[in-house]
Scaffold this motif. Sequence first.
Motif, PDB file in Angstrom:
ATOM      1  N   GLN A   1       4.098   0.740  -6.495  1.00 33.98           N
ATOM      2  CA  GLN A   1       5.323   0.353  -5.809  1.00 33.98           C
ATOM      3  C   GLN A   1       5.120  -0.958  -5.050  1.00 33.98           C
ATOM      4  OE1 GLN A   1       6.931   3.439  -3.348  1.00 33.98           O
ATOM      5  NE2 GLN A   1       6.862   5.001  -4.954  1.00 33.98           N
ATOM      6  N   PRO A   2       6.197  -1.748  -4.890  1.00 31.21           N
ATOM      7  CA  PRO A   2       6.055  -2.995  -4.123  1.00 31.21           C
ATOM      8  C   PRO A   2       5.700  -2.693  -2.672  1.00 31.21           C
ATOM      9  CG  PRO A   2       8.364  -2.534  -4.637  1.00 31.21           C
ATOM     10  CD  PRO A   2       7.548  -1.567  -5.428  1.00 31.21           C
ATOM     11  N   HIS A   3       4.796  -3.479  -2.124  1.00 30.23           N
ATOM     12  CA  HIS A   3       4.317  -3.355  -0.743  1.00 30.23           C
ATOM     13  C   HIS A   3       3.625  -2.022  -0.496  1.00 30.23           C
ATOM     14  CE1 HIS A   3       6.790  -6.888  -0.140  1.00 30.23           C
ATOM     15  NE2 HIS A   3       7.883  -6.205  -0.478  1.00 30.23           N
TER      16      HIS A   3
ATOM     17  N   TRP B   1     -13.024   5.123  -7.491  1.00 27.55           N
ATOM     18  CA  TRP B   1     -13.645   3.828  -7.780  1.00 27.55           C
ATOM     19  C   TRP B   1     -12.668   2.682  -7.553  1.00 27.55           C
ATOM     20  CZ3 TRP B   1     -18.454   2.050  -8.612  1.00 27.55           C
ATOM     21  CH2 TRP B   1     -18.587   0.758  -9.126  1.00 27.55           C
ATOM     22  N   HIS B   2     -11.410   2.873  -7.913  1.00 26.35           N
ATOM     23  CA  HIS B   2     -10.441   1.780  -7.851  1.00 26.35           C
ATOM     24  C   HIS B   2      -9.595   1.789  -6.574  1.00 26.35           C
ATOM     25  CE1 HIS B   2     -11.024   0.154 -11.917  1.00 26.35           C
ATOM     26  NE2 HIS B   2     -11.199   1.413 -12.318  1.00 26.35           N
ATOM     27  N   HIS B   3      -9.462   2.904  -5.881  1.00 26.94           N
ATOM     28  CA  HIS B   3      -8.500   2.990  -4.784  1.00 26.94           C
ATOM     29  C   HIS B   3      -9.107   3.518  -3.484  1.00 26.94           C
ATOM     30  CE1 HIS B   3      -5.029   2.173  -7.420  1.00 26.94           C
ATOM     31  NE2 HIS B   3      -5.670   2.901  -8.323  1.00 26.94           N
ATOM     32  N   SER B   4     -10.423   3.519  -3.358  1.00 25.85           N
ATOM     33  CA  SER B   4     -11.032   4.056  -2.139  1.00 25.85           C
ATOM     34  C   SER B   4     -10.792   3.171  -0.925  1.00 25.85           C
ATOM     35  CB  SER B   4     -12.545   4.243  -2.343  1.00 25.85           C
ATOM     36  OG  SER B   4     -13.158   2.998  -2.675  1.00 25.85           O
ATOM     37  N   LYS B   5     -10.443   1.910  -1.128  1.00 29.54           N
ATOM     38  CA  LYS B   5     -10.201   0.991  -0.017  1.00 29.54           C
ATOM     39  C   LYS B   5      -8.722   0.878   0.367  1.00 29.54           C
ATOM     40  CE  LYS B   5     -14.121  -2.023  -1.194  1.00 29.54           C
ATOM     41  NZ  LYS B   5     -14.867  -1.919   0.078  1.00 29.54           N
ATOM     42  N   ASP B   6      -7.855   1.596  -0.318  1.00 24.19           N
ATOM     43  CA  ASP B   6      -6.411   1.431  -0.099  1.00 24.19           C
ATOM     44  C   ASP B   6      -5.991   1.896   1.289  1.00 24.19           C
ATOM     45  OD1 ASP B   6      -6.389   0.533  -2.653  1.00 24.19           O
ATOM     46  OD2 ASP B   6      -5.164   2.151  -3.484  1.00 24.19           O
ATOM     47  N   CYS B   7      -5.094   1.105   1.911  1.00 17.45           N
ATOM     48  CA  CYS B   7      -4.361   1.532   3.106  1.00 17.45           C
ATOM     49  C   CYS B   7      -2.895   1.640   2.692  1.00 17.45           C
ATOM     50  CB  CYS B   7      -4.542   0.533   4.248  1.00 17.45           C
ATOM     51  SG  CYS B   7      -6.243   0.343   4.808  1.00 17.45           S
ATOM     52  N   ILE B   8      -2.536   2.788   2.143  1.00 11.21           N
ATOM     53  CA  ILE B   8      -1.226   2.945   1.514  1.00 11.21           C
ATOM     54  C   ILE B   8      -0.132   2.876   2.577  1.00 11.21           C
ATOM     55  CG2 ILE B   8      -1.011   5.450   1.628  1.00 11.21           C
ATOM     56  CD1 ILE B   8      -0.391   3.331  -1.494  1.00 11.21           C
ATOM     57  N   GLN B   9       0.980   2.207   2.244  1.00  6.39           N
ATOM     58  CA  GLN B   9       2.066   1.980   3.200  1.00  6.39           C
ATOM     59  C   GLN B   9       3.368   2.658   2.793  1.00  6.39           C
ATOM     60  OE1 GLN B   9       1.370   0.381   6.043  1.00  6.39           O
ATOM     61  NE2 GLN B   9      -0.727   0.040   5.321  1.00  6.39           N
TER      62      GLN B   9
ATOM     63  N   VAL C   1      -4.227   5.971   5.661  1.00  5.71           N
ATOM     64  CA  VAL C   1      -2.821   6.011   5.240  1.00  5.71           C
ATOM     65  C   VAL C   1      -1.938   5.453   6.363  1.00  5.71           C
ATOM     66  CG1 VAL C   1      -0.893   7.518   4.648  1.00  5.71           C
ATOM     67  CG2 VAL C   1      -3.139   7.937   3.656  1.00  5.71           C
ATOM     68  N   GLY C   2      -1.134   4.435   6.036  1.00  4.08           N
ATOM     69  CA  GLY C   2      -0.252   3.823   7.022  1.00  4.08           C
ATOM     70  C   GLY C   2      -0.943   2.906   8.006  1.00  4.08           C
ATOM     71  N   ARG C   3      -2.217   2.623   7.806  1.00  4.24           N
ATOM     72  CA  ARG C   3      -2.960   1.796   8.760  1.00  4.24           C
ATOM     73  C   ARG C   3      -2.659   0.320   8.521  1.00  4.24           C
ATOM     74  NH1 ARG C   3      -9.484   0.917   8.849  1.00  4.24           N
ATOM     75  NH2 ARG C   3      -9.599  -0.313  10.762  1.00  4.24           N
ATOM     76  N   HIS C   4      -2.446  -0.417   9.607  1.00  3.46           N
ATOM     77  CA  HIS C   4      -2.247  -1.860   9.561  1.00  3.46           C
ATOM     78  C   HIS C   4      -3.508  -2.528  10.099  1.00  3.46           C
ATOM     79  CE1 HIS C   4       2.119  -1.610   8.691  1.00  3.46           C
ATOM     80  NE2 HIS C   4       2.054  -0.505   9.423  1.00  3.46           N
TER      81      HIS C   4
END
Length: 573
Positions: A111-113, A179-187, A290-293
């Motif tokens: 999804q965008p953003h 492997w691909h998404h462990s660094k994500d801060c999902i918004q 999750v949700g972290r800025h």
Amino acid sequence: MSDKKVSRPCHHCKSRSASAPTDTSKIHYEKFWLYRHCSSVQQRDQQAQKAGQLFSGLLAMNVVFLGSAFISSMIFNKVAITLADVWILLSILKVLCLFWIIYYLLGISRQPHAVLYRDSHAGAIWIRGSVLLFGSCSVLLNVFQIGYSTILIHCKSRVEILFPSIGILFICTQAYFLWHHSKDCIQVQHNFTRCGLMLTIATNLLLWLLAVTNDTLHVEIESQLREVEQRFAGKAPPSHPHWCNETTLCTCPNMTICKVFQKGYILLYPFNTEYCLVCSSVLYVMWKNVGRHISHHHIPHTKPKFKLQGVVFGPLLGTSAVIIGACVFMMYQIQATSLVPSRQVFVIYYSYYIVLLPLMSVGAVIGTIIHALEKKELDTLKNPTRSLDVVLLMGAALGQIGMSYFSIVALVATDPRDLLNSLALSYSVLLIFQNITQNVFVIDGLHRRRVIPPGKEEDTKEEQNREAYSQRRVSVLELGQEIRKASLSYIQTYSHLSWKRRVLREISFFLVLCNIILWVMPTFGAHPIFENGMERSFYGYSTWFVIVNFGLPMAVFYRMHSVGGLLEVYVTA
């Protein structure tokens, strides 16, 4: 003189008195709609975040309690709740997690953003590499389990083939996801993402709990060994009805492939428990993100690089410990696989630990003292990865410390004056002290700010020029000059390091290599704490099996996690 005090009017008061009556009270800006709206946005965001974390945490807690109730019922009442029932429950959880991971990969993350920030501290390469390593071994473990159950299909249920088949899909999909998404801060879709992550964490914890309590195959092997011992003693197995149970009927026939599946399953058994623990830790960091800025001062402009320059004695001592440990490990494996392991191999194994553990403890104590002498600021920025590292180091050490205390009680209560018992007692005491001192050293080092030495930009340019020069084709004469320049550069770098940083690097590198060999030995089969028979005869087979299966995976995980923490201390020294 008058008692009245004359106060000097300020220009703010003049302007306010000109526009409002003198008796008007102070203006309360929080009564304005705009102020209320702007201030409540952040509060609502924080409240929504806390509510989402609370709800997802409650979901995981209920799933873990439900699965634990199933597993406990299977242990204490095998008639009402069987192992097949537990496998069916875990298969349902795996399928739900698979659906959520696929939805995240194909829907949420695109999804965008959706992913505006990525946590640079999360998902280190050694963590993701361990996920791939342990995941591959777990897949192979499930393949062996499928083959073993297929050969014994006459006494095995079809669930024993279906469960590892679903496990292979779950392991591969989860490893790709981490492997691909462990660094994500999902918004986006915060609550659904938190619930999915917590459901996956709960499933991994239940798989770990089942792995450390399910001794079905080990009981089958023990039954087979008893039958072999009775045949060597000249006694035929009794033909009473209590022998004709599922355990005896499901012994491995005289087939080489069945023996391979059985031995491979036992050898790879610890890797599955490690895989569940590592995945749970990575998923927890994702849940916290999750949700972290992330602001700009959290993002490092330059990633710290691992360099071997400036260390001499640490690699030499560490390499010696690794080589000697490898020799002891191979000698132990050769002797321990025989029907009657010799007493001498246990003496050599414990003696190696008794020499190595004090050296590691002294190094950790010296490093902690140097940290106290250093005037380096503490890093107080919010860092979920570092907070989890500290919790995992403290928690995983409890496994080894707990097993050591159980061993101390059993050895002191039996015969502590015996040579083997005294060596095992010293081994347990030294292991407790080494875990504590190393934890203090690593945790203190993780909270130190990284020092950027002056002239780093010039050093970086020289390094780039050196790399560019090394990439060019050189003649035989130029090769000697290049080696001479590299040696001079190494000596110069070593001499320019302050003695505190130099000692910290030497100690960190030495401890890294020592923890690697102490990780390899129990991971690939060296388990004298179970095979010497002293604690097992004191506590009983089933009780000691559960204690070792709880403590040993945590001890192995502690060594692996300590390597990552020590490398971080080495880089930031």
